[in-house]
Design a protein around this motif. Sequence first.
Motif, mmCIF file in Angstrom:
data_model
loop_
_atom_site.group_PDB
_atom_site.id
_atom_site.type_symbol
_atom_site.label_atom_id
_atom_site.label_comp_id
_atom_site.label_asym_id
_atom_site.label_seq_id
_atom_site.Cartn_x
_atom_site.Cartn_y
_atom_site.Cartn_z
ATOM 1 N N ASP A 168 0.740 -1.241 -0.234
ATOM 2 C CA ASP A 168 -0.098 0.068 -0.102
ATOM 3 C C ASP A 168 0.781 1.144 -0.035
ATOM 4 O OD1 ASP A 168 -3.325 -0.794 0.192
ATOM 5 O OD2 ASP A 168 -2.068 -2.091 1.640
ATOM 6 N N CYS A 169 1.846 1.254 -0.577
ATOM 7 C CA CYS A 169 2.808 2.391 -0.901
ATOM 8 C C CYS A 169 2.529 2.717 -2.291
ATOM 9 C CB CYS A 169 4.358 2.046 -0.544
ATOM 10 S SG CYS A 169 4.829 1.831 1.231
ATOM 11 N N HIS A 170 1.483 3.316 -2.718
ATOM 12 C CA HIS A 170 0.900 3.478 -4.107
ATOM 13 C C HIS A 170 1.700 4.270 -4.837
ATOM 14 C CE1 HIS A 170 -2.353 1.360 -2.709
ATOM 15 N NE2 HIS A 170 -2.972 2.230 -1.725
ATOM 16 N N GLU A 171 2.742 5.349 -4.318
ATOM 17 C CA GLU A 171 3.397 6.240 -4.974
ATOM 18 C C GLU A 171 4.789 5.616 -5.072
ATOM 19 O OE1 GLU A 171 2.598 9.098 -6.585
ATOM 20 O OE2 GLU A 171 0.373 8.265 -5.932
ATOM 21 N N LEU A 172 5.154 4.374 -4.465
ATOM 22 C CA LEU A 172 6.544 3.975 -5.030
ATOM 23 C C LEU A 172 6.824 3.774 -6.352
ATOM 24 C CD1 LEU A 172 8.635 3.154 -2.678
ATOM 25 C CD2 LEU A 172 7.956 0.734 -2.918
ATOM 26 N N GLN A 173 7.745 4.287 -6.876
ATOM 27 C CA GLN A 173 8.266 4.205 -7.907
ATOM 28 C C GLN A 173 8.861 3.004 -8.693
ATOM 29 O OE1 GLN A 173 10.105 7.946 -8.813
ATOM 30 N NE2 GLN A 173 8.336 9.062 -8.843
ATOM 31 N N GLN A 174 9.568 2.417 -7.925
ATOM 32 C CA GLN A 174 10.251 1.071 -8.292
ATOM 33 C C GLN A 174 10.619 0.556 -6.907
ATOM 34 O OE1 GLN A 174 13.678 2.490 -10.260
ATOM 35 N NE2 GLN A 174 15.013 2.490 -8.406
ATOM 36 N N PHE A 175 10.896 -1.050 -7.184
ATOM 37 C CA PHE A 175 11.256 -1.716 -6.135
ATOM 38 C C PHE A 175 12.574 -1.528 -5.749
ATOM 39 C CE2 PHE A 175 12.221 -5.923 -3.941
ATOM 40 C CZ PHE A 175 11.069 -6.048 -2.997
ATOM 41 N N PRO A 176 12.889 -1.561 -4.289
ATOM 42 C CA PRO A 176 14.076 -1.146 -3.828
ATOM 43 C C PRO A 176 15.438 -1.943 -4.612
ATOM 44 C CG PRO A 176 12.821 -1.357 -1.910
ATOM 45 C CD PRO A 176 12.021 -1.869 -3.275
ATOM 46 N N ASP A 177 16.409 -0.951 -5.013
ATOM 47 C CA ASP A 177 17.580 -1.661 -5.660
ATOM 48 C C ASP A 177 18.398 -2.594 -4.578
ATOM 49 O OD1 ASP A 177 19.689 -2.238 -7.393
ATOM 50 O OD2 ASP A 177 20.615 -0.488 -7.245
ATOM 51 N N ILE A 178 18.558 -4.014 -5.071
ATOM 52 C CA ILE A 178 19.271 -4.736 -3.975
ATOM 53 C C ILE A 178 20.697 -5.141 -4.541
ATOM 54 C CG2 ILE A 178 19.205 -7.002 -2.678
ATOM 55 C CD1 ILE A 178 16.136 -6.829 -2.928
ATOM 56 N N GLN A 179 21.727 -4.704 -3.580
ATOM 57 C CA GLN A 179 23.052 -4.702 -4.128
ATOM 58 C C GLN A 179 24.032 -5.810 -3.294
ATOM 59 O OE1 GLN A 179 24.905 -0.954 -4.972
ATOM 60 N NE2 GLN A 179 23.086 0.044 -5.798
ATOM 61 N N SER A 180 23.123 -6.461 -2.743
ATOM 62 C CA SER A 180 24.018 -7.512 -1.467
ATOM 63 C C SER A 180 23.131 -8.604 -1.601
ATOM 64 C CB SER A 180 23.930 -7.087 -0.056
ATOM 65 O OG SER A 180 22.839 -6.792 0.405
ATOM 66 N N ASN A 181 23.967 -10.013 -1.297
ATOM 67 C CA ASN A 181 23.318 -11.204 -1.210
ATOM 68 C C ASN A 181 22.546 -11.291 0.152
ATOM 69 O OD1 ASN A 181 24.584 -12.124 -3.599
ATOM 70 N ND2 ASN A 181 26.325 -12.791 -2.512
ATOM 71 N N MET A 182 21.004 -11.736 0.274
ATOM 72 C CA MET A 182 20.309 -11.686 1.123
ATOM 73 C C MET A 182 19.458 -12.501 0.884
ATOM 74 S SD MET A 182 19.007 -7.729 1.024
ATOM 75 C CE MET A 182 18.246 -7.855 2.583
ATOM 76 N N SER A 183 18.497 -13.177 2.002
ATOM 77 C CA SER A 183 17.461 -14.057 1.696
ATOM 78 C C SER A 183 16.276 -13.426 2.542
ATOM 79 C CB SER A 183 17.360 -15.329 2.312
ATOM 80 O OG SER A 183 18.153 -15.587 3.479
ATOM 81 N N THR A 184 15.524 -12.456 2.003
ATOM 82 C CA THR A 184 14.621 -11.440 2.539
ATOM 83 C C THR A 184 13.255 -11.985 2.166
ATOM 84 O OG1 THR A 184 16.248 -9.934 2.841
ATOM 85 C CG2 THR A 184 14.029 -9.030 3.022
ATOM 86 N N GLN A 185 12.171 -11.667 3.031
ATOM 87 C CA GLN A 185 10.793 -11.856 2.738
ATOM 88 C C GLN A 185 10.374 -10.268 2.630
ATOM 89 O OE1 GLN A 185 8.509 -13.650 5.783
ATOM 90 N NE2 GLN A 185 6.523 -12.716 4.968
ATOM 91 N N PHE A 186 9.883 -10.390 1.068
ATOM 92 C CA PHE A 186 9.187 -8.942 0.866
ATOM 93 C C PHE A 186 7.756 -9.135 0.873
ATOM 94 C CE2 PHE A 186 13.531 -8.800 -1.055
ATOM 95 C CZ PHE A 186 14.071 -7.864 -0.737
ATOM 96 N N GLU A 187 7.212 -8.037 1.301
ATOM 97 C CA GLU A 187 5.744 -7.884 0.856
ATOM 98 C C GLU A 187 5.631 -6.637 0.274
ATOM 99 O OE1 GLU A 187 1.698 -7.158 3.479
ATOM 100 O OE2 GLU A 187 3.403 -8.471 4.424
ATOM 101 N N ASN A 188 5.113 -6.817 -1.044
ATOM 102 C CA ASN A 188 4.434 -5.329 -1.539
ATOM 103 C C ASN A 188 3.344 -5.804 -2.567
ATOM 104 O OD1 ASN A 188 5.084 -2.900 -2.977
ATOM 105 N ND2 ASN A 188 6.361 -3.986 -4.612
ATOM 106 N N SER A 189 2.596 -4.701 -2.521
ATOM 107 C CA SER A 189 1.270 -4.622 -3.239
ATOM 108 C C SER A 189 0.892 -3.431 -3.513
ATOM 109 C CB SER A 189 0.272 -5.490 -2.371
ATOM 110 O OG SER A 189 -0.242 -4.790 -1.199
#
Length: 246
Positions: free
Chosen positions: A225-246
């Motif tokens: 619900d971040c409706h103005e978010l222009q793009q998904f965050p740029d990830i520049q490291s190895n990580m096993s992260t759970q993302f929630e985006n809608s």
Amino acid sequence: MKVLDACDLHPGIGIKVLVQKSLIKVDSDGDFEMHDLIEEMAHYIVRGEHTKSPEKHSRILKKEDLAYLCDLGADAPPMETEVLRYGYLDLDLSHVVANMKKLRWIRLFDYGASSFPSNFQPKELGYLELQFSRQKELWHGYKSLPNLKILDLSSSANLIKTPDFEGLPCLERLILEGCWSLEEIHPSIGYHKRLVLVDVRYCSVLKRFPPIIQMQMLETLILSDCHELQQFPDIQSNMSTQFENS
């Protein structure tokens, strides 16, 4: 069962005595099965011999004590406060808390619009919760809070930007849910090595989340619900992260 009046209780009374008198019940997790008398007794114990000097209390839990401290203003002496907790608040404590050098835990609702002053530096602070705060900015510039682990600013509708995270090296949980005016998350967040959870859901005007560079411990990032978010965050490291985006 004999019911004791709070005024009859000595400040040094122990938990074991309360259990023996059936005033409290302790379960297997060590929780108390708190009623009004017990709450009043807790306040009495905290005040000890300084019933009319809240600045000497280790815990500030009542509005009248907060009001007293506000009346002291910026000239108040150093205080012994370790825990500051109250519900919805119509007092400005920004200068008062600057004299609370031993603070470990702050939990306030509807905090005033003033940013924390530059001399707000409680080195032992581990938990800072300011839900429904009216602040536009938590504090100006860099601030060192080396033991802060949880920062909860949820539903702070006036908050425009976050603080610099470089001075919060032990931060593990950052909650910004419902900060509808939030425009900027400080880029230092992308280099934070201890953050486990970042919740920015319902930050409806946020357009950019900083690049994720060194967030090795991050497990959950919530961007729903971040409706103005222009793009998904740029990830520049190895990580096993759970993302929630809608």
